[in-house]
Design a protein around this motif. Structure first.
Motif, mmCIF file in Angstrom:
data_model
loop_
_atom_site.group_PDB
_atom_site.id
_atom_site.type_symbol
_atom_site.label_atom_id
_atom_site.label_comp_id
_atom_site.label_asym_id
_atom_site.label_seq_id
_atom_site.Cartn_x
_atom_site.Cartn_y
_atom_site.Cartn_z
ATOM 1 N N ARG A 253 -3.798 7.845 3.351
ATOM 2 C CA ARG A 253 -3.783 8.468 2.031
ATOM 3 C C ARG A 253 -2.457 8.157 1.353
ATOM 4 O O ARG A 253 -1.420 8.118 2.013
ATOM 5 N N PHE A 254 -2.500 7.936 0.056
ATOM 6 C CA PHE A 254 -1.270 7.719 -0.703
ATOM 7 C C PHE A 254 -1.501 8.152 -2.144
ATOM 8 O O PHE A 254 -2.647 8.385 -2.559
ATOM 9 N N GLY A 255 -0.413 8.248 -2.887
ATOM 10 C CA GLY A 255 -0.508 8.779 -4.242
ATOM 11 C C GLY A 255 -0.984 7.757 -5.260
ATOM 12 O O GLY A 255 -2.140 7.760 -5.684
ATOM 13 N N SER A 256 -0.092 6.866 -5.657
ATOM 14 C CA SER A 256 -0.407 5.930 -6.743
ATOM 15 C C SER A 256 -0.445 4.503 -6.231
ATOM 16 O O SER A 256 0.324 4.112 -5.351
ATOM 17 N N ALA A 257 -1.349 3.726 -6.821
ATOM 18 C CA ALA A 257 -1.475 2.313 -6.464
ATOM 19 C C ALA A 257 -1.589 1.477 -7.720
ATOM 20 O O ALA A 257 -2.169 1.915 -8.725
ATOM 21 N N LEU B 72 8.227 -0.453 -6.612
ATOM 22 C CA LEU B 72 7.647 0.098 -5.394
ATOM 23 C C LEU B 72 8.447 1.318 -4.963
ATOM 24 O O LEU B 72 9.663 1.261 -4.804
ATOM 25 N N ALA B 73 7.769 2.441 -4.815
ATOM 26 C CA ALA B 73 8.438 3.696 -4.461
ATOM 27 C C ALA B 73 9.040 3.602 -3.061
ATOM 28 O O ALA B 73 8.578 2.826 -2.219
ATOM 29 N N PRO B 74 10.082 4.391 -2.789
ATOM 30 C CA PRO B 74 10.617 4.452 -1.419
ATOM 31 C C PRO B 74 9.511 4.787 -0.428
ATOM 32 O O PRO B 74 8.715 5.702 -0.651
ATOM 33 N N GLY B 75 9.459 4.023 0.653
ATOM 34 C CA GLY B 75 8.395 4.209 1.630
ATOM 35 C C GLY B 75 7.099 3.512 1.269
ATOM 36 O O GLY B 75 6.133 3.572 2.028
ATOM 37 N N GLY B 76 7.057 2.859 0.099
ATOM 38 C CA GLY B 76 5.838 2.219 -0.363
ATOM 39 C C GLY B 76 5.575 0.883 0.303
ATOM 40 O O GLY B 76 6.429 0.318 0.995
ATOM 41 N N TYR C 222 5.228 3.028 -7.705
ATOM 42 C CA TYR C 222 3.922 3.098 -7.068
ATOM 43 C C TYR C 222 4.093 3.117 -5.556
ATOM 44 O O TYR C 222 4.942 2.422 -4.997
ATOM 45 N N ASP C 223 3.252 3.895 -4.905
ATOM 46 C CA ASP C 223 3.278 3.954 -3.447
ATOM 47 C C ASP C 223 2.710 2.685 -2.827
ATOM 48 O O ASP C 223 3.078 2.316 -1.712
ATOM 49 N N VAL C 224 1.807 2.039 -3.543
ATOM 50 C CA VAL C 224 1.187 0.795 -3.086
ATOM 51 C C VAL C 224 1.108 -0.173 -4.260
ATOM 52 O O VAL C 224 0.705 0.213 -5.364
ATOM 53 N N ILE C 225 1.495 -1.413 -4.031
ATOM 54 C CA ILE C 225 1.276 -2.489 -4.999
ATOM 55 C C ILE C 225 0.557 -3.612 -4.270
ATOM 56 O O ILE C 225 0.992 -4.058 -3.207
ATOM 57 N N THR C 226 -0.552 -4.060 -4.842
ATOM 58 C CA THR C 226 -1.282 -5.199 -4.294
ATOM 59 C C THR C 226 -1.325 -6.311 -5.329
ATOM 60 O O THR C 226 -1.324 -6.061 -6.537
ATOM 61 N N CYS C 227 -1.384 -7.524 -4.842
ATOM 62 C CA CYS C 227 -1.395 -8.695 -5.730
ATOM 63 C C CYS C 227 -2.199 -9.782 -5.032
ATOM 64 O O CYS C 227 -1.772 -10.310 -4.001
ATOM 65 N N ARG D 14 7.481 -3.390 3.327
ATOM 66 C CA ARG D 14 7.577 -1.927 3.187
ATOM 67 C C ARG D 14 8.973 -1.571 2.691
ATOM 68 O O ARG D 14 9.972 -2.029 3.243
ATOM 69 N N ASN D 15 9.024 -0.748 1.688
ATOM 70 C CA ASN D 15 10.289 -0.355 1.059
ATOM 71 C C ASN D 15 10.887 0.810 1.833
ATOM 72 O O ASN D 15 10.778 1.970 1.426
ATOM 73 N N ARG D 16 11.515 0.518 2.932
ATOM 74 C CA ARG D 16 12.042 1.573 3.807
ATOM 75 C C ARG D 16 13.369 2.130 3.260
ATOM 76 O O ARG D 16 14.108 1.457 2.597
#
Length: 218
Positions: free
Chosen positions: A38-42, A127-131, A102-107, A216-218
């Motif tokens: 589960r994640f917030g925004s993509a 990309l949000a932290p942890g995204g 965004y929590d997830v970015i796809t391309c 991953r944006n750690r």
């Protein structure tokens, strides 16, 4: 006079044209497996007809799909249930990038249309932290391994087309109606640029003329 090899390649091309299948959609399940349950925004960059965006919506609170083609974004809206938490926007990926993080970015199959280093840096900023960023890309064959992988993929591609269409002639899927252009950068080029912009990024060549990038944006 055409050679036997040339005639064989022409026959294979005709076969593939009558048994088409979407190489990008083939990797959608793999893409989703790289993401949290589960994640917030993509954000799906280059969303096309919205297949991946709709799949992301099963896990995300909100999904935004962007594409520069107004016709394909209109088609994506038509194909998406009204209750789905997905919006589609006609926008240029570099100059009209949606604000926010965004929590997830796809391309998917878009990076080779853009200045890749600039685009990857833009994705990193949004990309949000942890995204998680997941890219499915297309690269120019340049090394012996690339050509070997292409030789392996060619007959498998025909078999996949036959199996997915159950041996019947089929129209091109809606997701394949947009045009694309050949990639100019090789996989080693992409690796160098990605690791300079996204330290720790994982890149891998894939079958069917694709590569993957996960960061991953750690």
């Amino acid at each position: 006079m055409t050679t036997p090899l040339h005639r064989a390649l022409q026959a294979l091309e005709r076969f593939n044209a009558t048994h088409p299948w979407d190489h990008n959609a083939h990797y959608h399940r793999w893409i989703v497996r790289q993401l949290p349950r589960r994640f917030g925004s993509a954000l799906d960059v280059g969303c096309g007809s919205g297949d991946l965006a709709r799949r992301l919506a099963r896990r995300a609170r909100t999904v935004c799909g962007i594409d520069s083609d107004p016709g394909i974004t209109a088609r994506a809206r038509e194909l998406t249930p009204a209750a789905a938490p997905v919006t589609f926007v006609t926008a240029d990926a570099l100059t009209e990038f949606p604000a926010g993080s965004y929590d997830v970015i796809t391309c998917v199959a878009v990076l080779h249309h853009l200045p890749s280093a600039e685009a990857l840096a833009l994705f990193r900023r949004h990309l949000a932290p942890g995204g998680t960023l997941v890219v499915l890309g297309v690269a120019r064959a340049a090394t012996p391994y690339d050509f070997l992988l292409s030789a392996v993929a060619a007959p498998l591609n025909a078999l996949m087309g036959w199996a997915r269409n159950r041996g019947r002639t089929a129209p091109r899927p809606v997701s394949m109606t947009t045009t694309t252009r050949p990639a100019e950068e090789s996989f080693p080029d992409i690796v160098r640029q990605a690791r300079a912009v996204l330290p720790g990024a994982r890149l891998r060549r894939r079958l069917f003329w694709r590569y993957t990038l996960v960061w991953r944006n750690r």
